[in-house]
Design a protein around this motif. Structure first.
Motif, PDB file in Angstrom:
ATOM      1  N   SER A  55       0.832  -1.206   0.000  1.00  0.00           N
ATOM      2  CA  SER A  55       0.000   0.000   0.000  1.00  0.00           C
ATOM      3  C   SER A  55       0.865   1.254   0.000  1.00  0.00           C
ATOM      4  O   SER A  55       2.040   1.217   0.364  1.00  0.00           O
ATOM      5  CB  SER A  55      -0.931   0.009   1.212  1.00  0.00           C
ATOM      6  OG  SER A  55      -0.188  -0.004   2.396  1.00  0.00           O
ATOM      7  N   ASP A  56       0.258   2.355  -0.410  1.00  0.00           N
ATOM      8  CA  ASP A  56       0.878   3.684  -0.422  1.00  0.00           C
ATOM      9  C   ASP A  56       2.156   3.725  -1.268  1.00  0.00           C
ATOM     10  O   ASP A  56       3.132   4.369  -0.896  1.00  0.00           O
ATOM     11  CB  ASP A  56       1.135   4.166   1.003  1.00  0.00           C
ATOM     12  CG  ASP A  56       1.275   5.676   1.068  1.00  0.00           C
ATOM     13  OD1 ASP A  56       0.689   6.364   0.216  1.00  0.00           O
ATOM     14  OD2 ASP A  56       1.997   6.172   1.959  1.00  0.00           O
ATOM     15  N   SER A  57       2.146   3.017  -2.385  1.00  0.00           N
ATOM     16  CA  SER A  57       3.278   3.026  -3.314  1.00  0.00           C
ATOM     17  C   SER A  57       2.791   3.541  -4.659  1.00  0.00           C
ATOM     18  O   SER A  57       1.710   3.162  -5.110  1.00  0.00           O
ATOM     19  CB  SER A  57       3.864   1.626  -3.472  1.00  0.00           C
ATOM     20  OG  SER A  57       4.335   1.156  -2.223  1.00  0.00           O
ATOM     21  N   TYR A  58       3.575   4.413  -5.286  1.00  0.00           N
ATOM     22  CA  TYR A  58       3.155   5.014  -6.538  1.00  0.00           C
ATOM     23  C   TYR A  58       4.315   5.730  -7.198  1.00  0.00           C
ATOM     24  O   TYR A  58       5.357   5.963  -6.583  1.00  0.00           O
ATOM     25  CB  TYR A  58       2.012   6.015  -6.319  1.00  0.00           C
ATOM     26  CG  TYR A  58       2.326   7.108  -5.327  1.00  0.00           C
ATOM     27  CD1 TYR A  58       2.840   8.328  -5.738  1.00  0.00           C
ATOM     28  CD2 TYR A  58       2.132   6.918  -3.968  1.00  0.00           C
ATOM     29  CE1 TYR A  58       3.146   9.330  -4.839  1.00  0.00           C
ATOM     30  CE2 TYR A  58       2.423   7.905  -3.049  1.00  0.00           C
ATOM     31  CZ  TYR A  58       2.927   9.108  -3.493  1.00  0.00           C
ATOM     32  OH  TYR A  58       3.239  10.102  -2.587  1.00  0.00           O
ATOM     33  N   LYS A  82       5.935   2.541  -0.315  1.00  0.00           N
ATOM     34  CA  LYS A  82       5.366   2.480   1.036  1.00  0.00           C
ATOM     35  C   LYS A  82       5.441   3.838   1.720  1.00  0.00           C
ATOM     36  O   LYS A  82       5.792   3.953   2.889  1.00  0.00           O
ATOM     37  CB  LYS A  82       6.042   1.389   1.851  1.00  0.00           C
ATOM     38  CG  LYS A  82       5.818   0.003   1.256  1.00  0.00           C
ATOM     39  CD  LYS A  82       6.431  -1.096   2.083  1.00  0.00           C
ATOM     40  CE  LYS A  82       6.154  -2.438   1.409  1.00  0.00           C
ATOM     41  NZ  LYS A  82       6.782  -3.532   2.133  1.00  0.00           N
ATOM     42  N   GLY A  83       5.157   4.886   0.945  1.00  0.00           N
ATOM     43  CA  GLY A  83       5.074   6.239   1.469  1.00  0.00           C
ATOM     44  C   GLY A  83       6.377   7.013   1.510  1.00  0.00           C
ATOM     45  O   GLY A  83       6.383   8.198   1.826  1.00  0.00           O
ATOM     46  N   CYS A 103      -3.087   2.094 -12.765  1.00  0.00           N
ATOM     47  CA  CYS A 103      -4.277   2.835 -12.330  1.00  0.00           C
ATOM     48  C   CYS A 103      -3.835   4.163 -11.738  1.00  0.00           C
ATOM     49  O   CYS A 103      -2.680   4.330 -11.345  1.00  0.00           O
ATOM     50  CB  CYS A 103      -5.048   2.070 -11.264  1.00  0.00           C
ATOM     51  SG  CYS A 103      -6.144   0.831 -11.916  1.00  0.00           S
ATOM     52  N   ASP A 104      -4.790   5.082 -11.621  1.00  0.00           N
ATOM     53  CA  ASP A 104      -4.531   6.374 -10.987  1.00  0.00           C
ATOM     54  C   ASP A 104      -4.393   6.223  -9.476  1.00  0.00           C
ATOM     55  O   ASP A 104      -4.993   5.331  -8.877  1.00  0.00           O
ATOM     56  CB  ASP A 104      -5.680   7.349 -11.271  1.00  0.00           C
ATOM     57  CG  ASP A 104      -5.767   7.724 -12.734  1.00  0.00           C
ATOM     58  OD1 ASP A 104      -4.701   7.899 -13.353  1.00  0.00           O
ATOM     59  OD2 ASP A 104      -6.883   7.850 -13.242  1.00  0.00           O
ATOM     60  N   GLY A 105      -3.623   7.121  -8.864  1.00  0.00           N
ATOM     61  CA  GLY A 105      -3.498   7.206  -7.411  1.00  0.00           C
ATOM     62  C   GLY A 105      -2.533   6.201  -6.823  1.00  0.00           C
ATOM     63  O   GLY A 105      -2.006   5.337  -7.520  1.00  0.00           O
ATOM     64  N   PRO A 106      -2.306   6.294  -5.508  1.00  0.00           N
ATOM     65  CA  PRO A 106      -1.414   5.345  -4.829  1.00  0.00           C
ATOM     66  C   PRO A 106      -2.074   3.984  -4.670  1.00  0.00           C
ATOM     67  O   PRO A 106      -3.295   3.865  -4.685  1.00  0.00           O
ATOM     68  CB  PRO A 106      -1.156   5.992  -3.464  1.00  0.00           C
ATOM     69  CG  PRO A 106      -2.168   7.060  -3.307  1.00  0.00           C
ATOM     70  CD  PRO A 106      -2.742   7.370  -4.630  1.00  0.00           C
TER      71      PRO A 106
END
Length: 112
Positions: A55-58, A82-83, A103-106
């Motif tokens: 999560s929180d990866s982008y 991871k942020g 996909c869009d977003g984190p």
């Protein structure tokens, strides 16, 4: 107010699909980026990261060049894993743009 995608779906015959640029489904990186007017600052993630409970990866995209009506090209940005910012200094070329779905977003860890 209806979005452009919704308006086109109403106007086009049901047998005719939307162009790839206007679909909101996960797609290759360039198709996702070409849907928006300004790509600088846009956050995108690989769909498989959510499936792996990451999560929180982008990637925060800084610039992009498109070819073939937004289906191919090159993109650069900064990786947040991871942020935390992983890319230090210059922008890095985003790899796996055609190989994976984006996909869009984190990313958000999917529920088992």
């Amino acid at each position: 107010m209806a979005s452009l995608t919704q308006t086109l779906q109403r106007l086009l015959p049901s047998s005719q699909a939307l162009p790839p640029i206007l679909k909101s489904n996960p797609a290759n990186l360039y198709e996702v980026l070409s849907r928006s007017q300004n790509v600088a600052g846009k956050e995108v993630h690989q769909v498989r990261w959510s499936g792996k409970q990451i999560s929180d990866s982008y990637w925060r995209v800084t610039r992009a060049q498109f070819k073939c009506n937004g289906k191919h090209g090159k993109a650069w940005g900064q990786l947040y894993w991871k942020g935390k910012l992983v890319t230090v200094g210059r922008d890095e070329r985003i790899r796996g743009a055609l190989k994976y779905k984006w996909c869009d977003g984190p990313s958000v860890a999917s529920q088992p």
